[in-house]
Design a protein around this motif. Sequence first.
Motif: not given
Length: 326
Positions: A96, A108-111, A115, A255, A258, A304-305, A308, A311
């Motif tokens: 993060a 890309n951490v979010e994509k 999680y 993790y 994806k 995931k939240k 975020q 970050i």
Amino acid sequence: MKKLLALAIAAATAFGAQAADFPAKDRPITLIVPFAAGGPTDRVARDLAEALRKPLGGASVVIHNAAGAGSTIGIAKAARAQPDGYTLLLTHIGIATAPALYRKLPFNVEKDFEYLGIINDVPMTLIAKPSLPVNNYKELSAWIAQNKGKINLGNAGLGSASHLCGLLYQSALKQEFTTVPYKGTAPAITDLIGGQIDLLCDQTTNTSPQIEGKKVKAFAVTTRQRLATPLYKDLPTLDEAGLKGFEVTIWHGLYAPKGTPPAVLKTLNDALKVALKDPEFIKKEEGLGAVVAHDKRVEPAEHKKFVQSEIAKWGPIIKAAGVYAD
Ligand code: ASP
């Protein structure tokens, strides 16, 4: 129409079969740890791998230490792995902080990730080489002020927990140290014991045995409250030692790349929930000062939240410190 129905049934069967077959008994799951063996992230990974075995039906989880570049090498490796559940990633808060620290990141951490849940929270301790001629935080702080420009601080690379803690510490003191990066705090603490570096801020999961064995000197903890365990209860928090508002706690998460099938993710998340309740695992973690995650924190959406929110929390702090890597 019939053909479509047949296709739908075939797809549904394949999907269901994947979940039922996962994990295959003869195929180990590789757990990527983006730091050196023997350090705090490796420690939790090895303990978790053991706790996961039973809920995963006896499958073995093997650790792959892909250390370097403050964990970004290993994280990128996990992002590019086959999304079939047989390669997972265990890493910490660095996932993060990396987006603010690195101008270009190879993931890309979010994509790029699914999680699977938070694993634990770990306090940090400010420790020093055994030969340092001071014995409490007040003396340490005087020694630091008297030795401007001469102090070496170890860390596990840009984006590591020790780096983040060191960054906050230097910024709170308004004093710069010479930082020495390692592939993890396992090699850093070895050099601290040997006196090659002066200071290190590291997780209690790595420092506890060394403090107990009197191989290093401990001066403060980085949590807002003092720790209750006998080994740490007499150490001040950095906040009470005068660095108002100082607080950093390290969390680890699990993790998958994806695109890992939902049924496989469910199997893994269910296994993680069972592993985190394993009394042996809890005992090991608590013995090293860590707090095992439970309830909502082990839900993928919450994980995931939380990433975020981390970050968003650390980005401005890191930007204000003006530290970047290319
Ligand atoms: N987690 C790192 C390690 O396992 C240390 C750090 O991030 O400071 O070595």
